[in-house]
Design a protein around this motif. Structure first.
Motif, PDB file in Angstrom:
ATOM      1  N   SER A  57      -2.526  39.783  38.585  1.00  0.00           N
ATOM      2  CA  SER A  57      -1.469  40.089  38.743  1.00  0.00           C
ATOM      3  C   SER A  57      -0.854  39.902  37.463  1.00  0.00           C
ATOM      4  O   SER A  57      -1.108  40.846  36.791  1.00  0.00           O
ATOM      5  CB  SER A  57      -0.527  38.030  39.583  1.00  0.00           C
ATOM      6  N   SER A  58       0.483  39.938  37.775  1.00  0.00           N
ATOM      7  CA  SER A  58       1.296  40.818  36.564  1.00  0.00           C
ATOM      8  C   SER A  58       1.789  39.506  35.452  1.00  0.00           C
ATOM      9  O   SER A  58       1.771  40.156  34.918  1.00  0.00           O
ATOM     10  CB  SER A  58       2.919  41.382  37.089  1.00  0.00           C
ATOM     11  N   LEU A  59       0.877  38.759  35.539  1.00  0.00           N
ATOM     12  CA  LEU A  59       1.301  37.258  34.945  1.00  0.00           C
ATOM     13  C   LEU A  59      -0.696  37.759  34.543  1.00  0.00           C
ATOM     14  O   LEU A  59      -0.898  36.729  33.737  1.00  0.00           O
ATOM     15  CB  LEU A  59       1.401  36.249  35.384  1.00  0.00           C
ATOM     16  N   GLY A  60      -1.351  39.014  34.724  1.00  0.00           N
ATOM     17  CA  GLY A  60      -2.577  38.489  34.068  1.00  0.00           C
ATOM     18  C   GLY A  60      -4.089  37.742  35.293  1.00  0.00           C
ATOM     19  O   GLY A  60      -4.866  37.619  34.156  1.00  0.00           O
ATOM     20  N   VAL A  61      -3.185  36.811  35.801  1.00  0.00           N
ATOM     21  CA  VAL A  61      -4.677  36.362  37.237  1.00  0.00           C
ATOM     22  C   VAL A  61      -4.924  36.494  37.734  1.00  0.00           C
ATOM     23  O   VAL A  61      -4.650  37.439  38.416  1.00  0.00           O
ATOM     24  CB  VAL A  61      -3.405  34.922  37.372  1.00  0.00           C
ATOM     25  N   GLU A  62      -6.674  36.715  37.734  1.00  0.00           N
ATOM     26  CA  GLU A  62      -7.723  37.767  38.975  1.00  0.00           C
ATOM     27  C   GLU A  62      -6.812  36.899  40.299  1.00  0.00           C
ATOM     28  O   GLU A  62      -7.253  35.199  40.151  1.00  0.00           O
ATOM     29  CB  GLU A  62      -8.608  37.261  38.534  1.00  0.00           C
ATOM     30  N   GLN A  63      -6.790  37.875  40.804  1.00  0.00           N
ATOM     31  CA  GLN A  63      -6.911  36.890  42.322  1.00  0.00           C
ATOM     32  C   GLN A  63      -7.043  38.008  43.387  1.00  0.00           C
ATOM     33  O   GLN A  63      -7.901  38.802  43.377  1.00  0.00           O
ATOM     34  CB  GLN A  63      -5.083  37.628  43.270  1.00  0.00           C
ATOM     35  N   GLN A  64      -8.171  37.241  44.923  1.00  0.00           N
ATOM     36  CA  GLN A  64      -8.377  37.746  45.708  1.00  0.00           C
ATOM     37  C   GLN A  64      -7.700  37.988  46.859  1.00  0.00           C
ATOM     38  O   GLN A  64      -7.000  37.648  47.353  1.00  0.00           O
ATOM     39  CB  GLN A  64      -9.816  36.387  45.912  1.00  0.00           C
ATOM     40  N   ARG A  65      -7.680  39.633  46.922  1.00  0.00           N
ATOM     41  CA  ARG A  65      -7.467  40.283  47.528  1.00  0.00           C
ATOM     42  C   ARG A  65      -7.578  41.125  48.612  1.00  0.00           C
ATOM     43  O   ARG A  65      -8.732  41.311  48.874  1.00  0.00           O
ATOM     44  CB  ARG A  65      -6.013  41.699  47.283  1.00  0.00           C
ATOM     45  N   VAL A  66      -6.614  41.250  49.981  1.00  0.00           N
ATOM     46  CA  VAL A  66      -8.219  42.363  50.804  1.00  0.00           C
ATOM     47  C   VAL A  66      -6.429  43.273  51.675  1.00  0.00           C
ATOM     48  O   VAL A  66      -5.461  42.657  51.567  1.00  0.00           O
ATOM     49  CB  VAL A  66      -8.425  41.412  52.054  1.00  0.00           C
TER      50      VAL A  66
END
Length: 447
Positions: free
Chosen positions: A335-344
């Motif tokens: 994310s823009s904050l550097g957090v890993e996100q699981q997306r599809v």
């Protein structure tokens, strides 16, 4: 006297200094805090979430050089319209035409060789003649055998006569001349017998040799069959080269597979290009769709057919759409904050006019996951959350703030549905904050 005057003056000054503090306390204890209040209202609410997205084509048509050759200059440019079946690329066709002619000539040559090779009339005639020669030789052999038998019988008779005459001569019963004639006759018969036996042996050799004639012809025909097989293999190879030459010639006819637009141009042409060199990229804007990468937990609320509102720009009207499909595999994104996100990736098809959009345009996709036509609604900014995850509002009752727990239903970026805890008559703080204390006195101003 002066001492008492000084003490009286200090006590008076102290009293004067306490007066502002007392006034401030009275003002603070008695004054009310002004707040802006609102009431819940009934109306239609849609539960939504918004994600950035971009447009793309569901299908594109890359045009590349099918075969190596010299490509003439390509006149098409990006945004040019093309029709299905339109000639896109012009090759220098002379090398391809000559290759087809050469391969076809080789095929015809080998076919002619097969025709000549299959002409066995001479061999068949030789085979017939050989069989006739065998028959004649065998007849001659039989005649020679009979002649030998006859000569042998003649010699045996002459020899017998010679022996008898020899006895008579010993008795002086015959003259010597008679004996000489009988002896000559016996010798002559023996010579003729030997001569016929020689002829018989020669005839046997001739018969054996004549019997080899058909075998020679048969072996020659078998060899011709092997040679024919080799010619057939050569013909198959030549036919394959002809098919390849004709196929390459057909491939030079590069035509548009779709009615649409030129999206990209990679080569100008007017040069010799290798096979597989990308020239153009074609597409049809009717195949335009939108792809948005969505948090996997939000994607669980979506399904094929879910309604979507697509916002191309701030000033432009939104375009309706619907979820076409959800990709089966997700991915990790920072994310823009550097957090890993699981997306599809979620694919959205247009359900309205999108003629002003092109490929790669940015849009905002608002996914509608729920809707109620008559719900109790408050602003999202009017609700606060407890550390335990529950929600509450600050309700104004008798001029004072009271904490009121509420249960939420549908929600979107701006509005929340209140399932329980409030009525339309309740007055709540429009924008509460953590500095507001429960029980404090407020003066409300309705917005």
């Amino acid at each position: 006297m002066s001492f008492w005057l000084t003490l009286s003056f200090k006590s008076y000054r102290t009293r004067l200094m306490c007066i502002p503090l007392l006034l401030a306390f009275l003002i603070t204890g008695c004054a009310s805090q002004p707040v802006v209040t609102v009431s819940a209202h009934r109306g239609k609410i849609q539960e939504t979430f918004t994600e950035p997205a971009r447009t793309r084509l569901s299908r594109t048509y890359p045009i590349s050089t099918p075969v190596e050759g010299r490509v003439m200059r390509i006149a098409l440019e990006p945004k040019d319209k093309v029709e299905r079946g339109q000639l896109l690329v012009q090759y220098d066709l002379v090398p391809f035409e000559e290759a087809v002619k050469e391969a076809r000539a080789r095929v015809l040559e080998l076919k002619a060789n097969l025709v000549v090779h299959d002409d066995n009339r001479l061999e068949n005639t030789a085979l017939v003649e050989a069989k006739s020669a065998i028959q004649a030789a065998e007849e001659a052999l039989k005649a020679s055998q009979a002649q030998v038998a006859a000569e042998k019988a003649r010699w045996e008779r002459a020899d017998k006569e010679l022996k008898r005459m020899t006895q008579l001569l010993a008795q002086q019963a015959i003259p010597q001349t008679k004996m000489d004639d009988v002896s000559l006759a016996a010798e002559t018969a023996l010579i003729e017998l030997k001569q016929q036996e020689f002829y018989l042996a020669a005839m046997k050799a001739i018969v054996f040799a004549v019997h080899l004639g058909p075998l020679y012809v048969t072996r020659y025909l078998e060899r011709k069959e092997l040679e024919r097989s080799a010619i057939e293999h050569q013909l198959a190879q030549a036919a394959a080269r002809l098919a390849l030459a004709e196929h390459n010639f057909k491939l030079t006819n590069v035509r548009s597979p779709v009615t649409g637009l030129v999206l990209e141009k990679h080569e100008e042409g007017d040069s010799t290009l290798q096979a597989g060199k990308q020239l153009l990229l074609l597409g049809d804007l009717k195949d335009l769709e939108v792809v948005a990468d969505v948090l996997t937990q939000d994607a669980l609320r979506l399904s094929a057919g879910t309604q979507v509102q697509l916002q191309p720009a701030i000033a432009a009207a939104s375009i309706p759409g619907k979820v076409k499909r959800i990709d089966p595999s997700g991915f990790t994104k920072l994310s823009s904050l550097g957090v890993e996100q699981q997306r599809v990736n979620v694919i959205v098809s247009f359900a309205g006019d999108h003629q002003d959009l092109g490929v790669g345009y940015r849009v905002q996709a608002r996914f509608i996951t729920g809707s109620k036509p008559d719900a109790l609604i408050v602003s999202r900014f009017s609700v606060m959350q407890e550390p335990d995850g529950s929600y509450y509002v600050l309700k104004v009752e008798d001029g004072r703030l009271q904490k009121q727990k509420v249960q939420l239903g549908l929600r979107n970026d701006l509005e929340l549905e209140i399932v329980s805890g409030l009525t339309e008559k309740d007055v709540i703080v429009a924008r509460p904050d953590t500095t507001m204390e429960v029980g404090s006195k407020v003066s409300s101003r309705e917005r």
